[in-house]
Write a protein that holds these residues in place. Structure first.
Motif, PDB file in Angstrom:
ATOM      1  N   GLY A 133      -6.351  -4.432  -2.773  1.00  0.00           N
ATOM      2  CA  GLY A 133      -6.327  -2.943  -3.134  1.00  0.00           C
ATOM      3  C   GLY A 133      -4.655  -2.575  -3.418  1.00  0.00           C
ATOM      4  O   GLY A 133      -3.978  -3.334  -3.386  1.00  0.00           O
ATOM      5  N   LYS A 134      -4.761  -1.166  -3.469  1.00  0.00           N
ATOM      6  CA  LYS A 134      -3.153  -0.582  -3.623  1.00  0.00           C
ATOM      7  C   LYS A 134      -2.740   0.194  -2.438  1.00  0.00           C
ATOM      8  O   LYS A 134      -1.822   0.958  -2.861  1.00  0.00           O
ATOM      9  CB  LYS A 134      -3.159   0.040  -5.062  1.00  0.00           C
ATOM     10  N   GLY A 135      -3.337   0.069  -1.459  1.00  0.00           N
ATOM     11  CA  GLY A 135      -3.064   1.045  -0.411  1.00  0.00           C
ATOM     12  C   GLY A 135      -3.793   2.332  -0.232  1.00  0.00           C
ATOM     13  O   GLY A 135      -4.450   2.452  -1.147  1.00  0.00           O
ATOM     14  N   GLY A 136      -3.439   3.135   0.643  1.00  0.00           N
ATOM     15  CA  GLY A 136      -4.135   4.605   0.760  1.00  0.00           C
ATOM     16  C   GLY A 136      -3.862   4.972   1.983  1.00  0.00           C
ATOM     17  O   GLY A 136      -2.864   4.491   2.902  1.00  0.00           O
ATOM     18  N   ALA A 137      -4.478   6.281   2.224  1.00  0.00           N
ATOM     19  CA  ALA A 137      -4.114   6.950   3.528  1.00  0.00           C
ATOM     20  C   ALA A 137      -5.370   7.588   4.151  1.00  0.00           C
ATOM     21  O   ALA A 137      -6.277   7.857   3.213  1.00  0.00           O
ATOM     22  CB  ALA A 137      -2.975   8.112   3.230  1.00  0.00           C
ATOM     23  N   ILE A 138      -5.652   7.386   5.238  1.00  0.00           N
ATOM     24  CA  ILE A 138      -6.813   7.847   6.167  1.00  0.00           C
ATOM     25  C   ILE A 138      -6.421   8.787   7.171  1.00  0.00           C
ATOM     26  O   ILE A 138      -5.281   8.527   7.861  1.00  0.00           O
ATOM     27  CB  ILE A 138      -7.428   6.702   6.659  1.00  0.00           C
ATOM     28  N   VAL A 139      -7.300   9.941   7.137  1.00  0.00           N
ATOM     29  CA  VAL A 139      -6.870  10.937   8.338  1.00  0.00           C
ATOM     30  C   VAL A 139      -8.111  10.813   9.202  1.00  0.00           C
ATOM     31  O   VAL A 139      -9.119  11.306   8.593  1.00  0.00           O
ATOM     32  CB  VAL A 139      -6.484  12.162   7.791  1.00  0.00           C
ATOM     33  N   ASN A 140      -8.011  10.692  10.435  1.00  0.00           N
ATOM     34  CA  ASN A 140      -9.371  10.792  11.195  1.00  0.00           C
ATOM     35  C   ASN A 140      -9.406  12.301  11.986  1.00  0.00           C
ATOM     36  O   ASN A 140      -8.047  12.453  12.527  1.00  0.00           O
ATOM     37  CB  ASN A 140      -9.472   9.543  12.347  1.00  0.00           C
TER      38      ASN A 140
END
Length: 252
Positions: A133-140
């Motif tokens: 993948g190319k990375g990403g951002a997650i918010v819980n």
């Protein structure tokens, strides 16, 4: 690269407000919901009417197969998922410990904790540079309840949010070198469909507002803006953080 944002629990409250505002920033939006079909489609209609791209996808966070399908359908329709907001959650009726029901506790933890973790699993399988993948951002989406055990009768709900925060910290370290940032946001008392049953009671609303240093209840858009900042490049050096969006916390 076009950003694709999947929001669980995106048909109402904080999730819906995040979807609307993210769309104005150029995200393609997948709105997950369990039972709020009309509301989810209304959010999609709002977004598309303004030139954005959005889809509504049903799925129960208590069902692993639904979660796997949700991610597959999002990517099939909108392209690779680059951002994830885990906003789905339940807050059952207040109960003291001696009144706990095992079935209620099981569903509470399955949705608020296990479902969220499985969504993070599916996101990692797609975002991680280790997995191509190319990375990403997650918010819980957590809660201030997780920091103090919640208000009276909310200890079980608070426990699920404490688990979310602990998981977020460990998960963030695990995938930090693989291009994925993971943070949690901890709202305080915010007026949403989940809380309005209690907060529409004038006496309760007044008492809750008085317990918050800023002396008022929060609004969904205030939390949404904080979430979008955590997702953005402006927060590129922030991972494993817990952002309190709570008007200063509360005194029980």
């Amino acid at each position: 690269m076009t950003n694709t944002l999947l929001i669980t629990g995106g048909a109402s409250g904080i999730g819906a407000e995040t979807a609307r505002r993210a769309a104005t920033r150029g995200y393609r939006i997948a709105i997950n919901y369990r039972s709020r079909d009309a509301q989810a489609k209304a959010v999609v209609a709002d977004i598309t009417a303004k030139g954005g791209q959005a889809i509504a996808l049903p799925g129960d966070m208590a069902n692993e197969a639904d979660i796997v399908r949700l991610f597959a359908e999002t990517e099939r329709t909108l392209g690779p998922i680059t951002h994830l907001v885990n906003s789905a959650g339940i807050d059952p009726s207040r109960a003291r410990v001696e009144d706990y029901d095992a079935a209620t506790l099981h569903r509470l933890f399955t949705i608020n904790v296990t479902g969220l973790m499985l969504c993070c699993r599916e996101a990692t399988r797609r975002m991680s540079t280790k997995n191509g993948g190319k990375g990403g951002a997650i918010v819980n989406v957590s809660s201030m309840a997780g920091t103090l055990g919640g208000r009276k009768g909310a200890s079980a709900y608070a426990a699920t949010k404490g688990a979310v925060d602990a998981f977020t910290k460990g998960f963030a370290r695990e995938v930090a070198a693989e291009g994925i940032r993971v943070n949690s946001i901890r709202p305080g008392a915010v007026m949403t469909e989940m809380t309005e049953g209690r907060l529409n009671d004038t006496a309760v609303r007044t008492a809750v507002a008085a317990s918050i240093p800023i002396q008022r209840i929060g609004e969904a858009h205030e939390i949404a803006e904080a979430i979008l900042w955590l997702l953005s490049k402006e927060a590129s050096f922030i991972t494993g953080a817990m952002l309190d969006a709570s008007g200063g916390g509360y005194v029980i």
